[in-house]
Design an enzyme around this catalytic site. Structure first.
Site, PDB file in Angstrom:
ATOM      1  N   HIS A  42      -8.685   7.324  -1.620  1.00  0.00           N
ATOM      2  CA  HIS A  42      -7.616   6.902  -0.728  1.00  0.00           C
ATOM      3  C   HIS A  42      -6.331   6.737  -1.552  1.00  0.00           C
ATOM      4  CE1 HIS A  42      -6.506   4.135   2.925  1.00  0.00           C
ATOM      5  NE2 HIS A  42      -5.472   4.788   2.451  1.00  0.00           N
ATOM      6  N   TYR A  74       8.826 -13.096 -23.298  1.00  0.00           N
ATOM      7  CA  TYR A  74       9.166 -11.686 -23.243  1.00  0.00           C
ATOM      8  C   TYR A  74      10.379 -11.342 -22.378  1.00  0.00           C
ATOM      9  CZ  TYR A  74       8.622  -6.805 -21.923  1.00  0.00           C
ATOM     10  OH  TYR A  74       8.819  -5.473 -21.667  1.00  0.00           O
ATOM     11  N   HIS A 129       0.862  -1.181   0.000  1.00  0.00           N
ATOM     12  CA  HIS A 129       0.000   0.000   0.000  1.00  0.00           C
ATOM     13  C   HIS A 129       0.896   1.227   0.000  1.00  0.00           C
ATOM     14  CE1 HIS A 129      -3.066   2.871   0.849  1.00  0.00           C
ATOM     15  NE2 HIS A 129      -2.717   3.072   2.099  1.00  0.00           N
ATOM     16  N   ASP A 177       1.718  -5.250 -20.078  1.00  0.00           N
ATOM     17  CA  ASP A 177       2.780  -6.200 -19.724  1.00  0.00           C
ATOM     18  C   ASP A 177       2.604  -6.729 -18.300  1.00  0.00           C
ATOM     19  OD1 ASP A 177       4.122  -6.107 -22.170  1.00  0.00           O
ATOM     20  OD2 ASP A 177       5.487  -4.520 -21.547  1.00  0.00           O
ATOM     21  N   HIS A 227       0.843   5.772  -1.030  1.00  0.00           N
ATOM     22  CA  HIS A 227       0.115   6.950  -1.499  1.00  0.00           C
ATOM     23  C   HIS A 227       0.924   7.587  -2.639  1.00  0.00           C
ATOM     24  CE1 HIS A 227      -2.614   7.706   2.258  1.00  0.00           C
ATOM     25  NE2 HIS A 227      -2.381   6.425   2.092  1.00  0.00           N
TER      26      HIS A 227
END
Lengths: 227, 227, 227, 227
Positions: free
Chosen positions: C168, C225, C94, C119, C96
């Site tokens: 958020h 790839y 998580h 991708d 910001h």
């Protein structure tokens, strides 16, 4: 005199550079010793590089220099006005940080649209009104404080620790110099994110419940927040 | 010859890199010795890394090389035109800094919308007109100076120390090379903030009183400013 | 206990700083030991500078602290909800981060408009709905997990390893902590590029065939790839 | 085999990092030895940090590996297609640089609106068309080269050393690997400035005379340019 506060204020000024909030000498930090009624502030026009605590200037709550061989920052009367009006604050910061200043120049309140904002500012960060001819030609820096204080009528400066001065730039404050700098960093970052968000969706908004939840989980009686 | 001025000009060129105003060799600084009537300028196409004062080129006010084994910057005739037209300036800077160049490419005057701008530039930073076929095919770099000078008819170059050359990039000037670089940094920063502000509020503007106050508290007879 | 996982989680938290995704303590990483049913997560409010593996906190899949003298990140219940709902993920992040958070604040799904996005994320990165009063006033951080999980009904979290939580910020996940951080970097970069692209052309879009090709050449059965 | 070219290509790949054009492994550089008909290219999926010249892969103009224990970048067939179609180019670069990629995702040609652009690219930097189902499902990376080559019908690849591949990202080229990287840096910077300019003035444009002047003073028969 106030050795420890001078160190704090000097360091907080240097932190403006570390956080990328200033170029040249475009910023200043002060802090107050409430018991003594004295404010320590950055000297005027001194470069951050090599700045020393003993260069800080001490003024009283009338803005008179009490100690220091250098002149105080020319923004000093605004700082002093804020300390007089907002009795719980301990530090004040002024910068021309990029996004905060751009919102101030646009003359728009910085809307509360995310939890990052709500974690530190309980509501929209207000923008002041145009100053009158009398205010600009009079004691300009003191009157800058006056329009900020007027804008906070009905608002709690402890819950909204910052403001945009129209066509000028942000001021922030906090419980001490360090906290005021912290709020400056937050203001600049939420100003940047709100700018991008407004471009993506001019109608963006935020549920007041969520705003309150975030501010209170961090600043309320039962605060428990910590990422 | 002009050892001290060469050092200043060399350092000012390196400062463009330090302030993030240039990539590759996209920028150049010069300064003038008014008594001798000689201009010291960056050599053409030389990388900043490892640049030495002795590599600077000396030209006279007709743009003829007086000393130096390298060619002067190809923008030299524009610098010389400015020294001839604006008798009080001592240094000139040209960069392709990102936001200043973007405004120049947009072909729009950079509006005065904040005190950061007014602290250094007393009014809008003007953008030049399209150059004519004759100007482009003729002595192009000299004519670039011509359109700048034409744009300043009725304006005071000492109060507005910079210009946007349409579809090209900014030029700034100042009392010496260092001051001209300082004004380049300011121009880029106010160009960035005005861009963001214009996106937020296309109708933004600024009270002329406030503009005047800020310019004069810093540059007027009774200047007292210093953050 | 879980020494190796603690080292990985600590390092992954520090990598958020290295990649410019966090300021202050605005981010947290966790990882799970699926066999033991235990999650290792960043402690609450601890600065990244000087953070040590032994400071990491261990919780079970009910969110109860099993080991650690510090409190877990206040976002822990969201992490745990994701581990319970998405059985194949091994790490959660998580942050910001600027552009990802701006899209979340704008309340808009992050559209798939380029191969950089395809991708790593097989489709649009969804944005959650507004939370209800009950969810905000109740077990808020756990309910944040609930609205994420609800948004993924019909979507494959292994193919779309991230989400925008409305007003958020983003959460991402991956096969381990390192992979989840990698996806956070990608989300931020594609959020920035999609922002710029949307400003240039609000009608931009992408051929579904090309999307599929890029995701599958990297994540499909016959993946080949590598730039 | 081709020791010197491997060193150049390795260094050019590392220069992508130095210039801020890549994150992770999102970019690759190659160069050709025209006499030998052999191309040296970055190996697939290898991190830039610690990359060595001896890891470079050598392929022929049919895209077959001639030397190297690692696989070539998966973009190799696009590089080879460009070397086959544009006989005067010596180096090719592919990156997902932020602004160049955003224009490619927006699917818009990058307009020529300033002299910075005109100093390196004689005209608009074109964007390719959507690829067909056959192209995407077929030999995709080779067909990426096909759509680039098709877009350059009637254009001179030596005068416009770069392209935007729709919904993907830019490719640039040059007389050697170093020159191709240089053009990548220019493309990214002009993409950023044109983005800002377009936001400021959607109608911006540039006099064709000025475009021609700038390209020719640098690349024409009587080139004299050098800032």
């Amino acid at each position: 005199m106030l050795e420890s506060l001078k160190s704090e204020v000097c360091q907080a000024n240097l932190d403006l550079v570390k956080h990328g909030l200033v170029i040249f000498t475009w910023g200043n930090v002060s802090a107050i010793d409430r018991e003594a009624g004295l404010v320590v502030i950055k000297p005027s026009g001194v470069a951050y590089d090599g700045m020393k605590p003993e260069q800080m200037v001490v003024v009283d709550l009338d803005g008179k220099v009490v100690e220091g061989s250098l002149k105080p920052s020319s923004d000093m009367p605004t700082h002093v006005a804020l300390y007089n009006a907002f009795p719980e604050i301990g530090g004040v910061v002024h910068t021309h940080s990029t996004y905060g200043t751009a919102w101030a120049q646009a003359g728009i309140d910085l809307p509360i649209v995310g939890t990052t904002h709500a974690d530190y500012f309980a509501d929209t960060i207000p923008c002041t009104r145009d100053m009158t001819e009398g205010e600009v030609k009079g004691d300009y820096e003191k009157e800058t404080g006056t329009v900020i204080i007027e804008r906070f009528e009905g608002l709690n400066p402890n819950h909204i620790p910052g403001v945009l001065v129209k066509n000028h730039a942000p001021f922030t404050w906090g419980k001490d110099a360090h906290d005021a700098v912290h709020n400056s960093v937050v203001l600049e970052q939420v100003a940047k994110m709100a700018y991008i968000g407004k471009m993506l969706n001019p109608e963006m908004g935020m549920n007041g419940l969520l705003t309150k939840k975030h501010f209170e989980r961090k600043h309320g009686k039962n605060a428990y927040y910590g990422q």
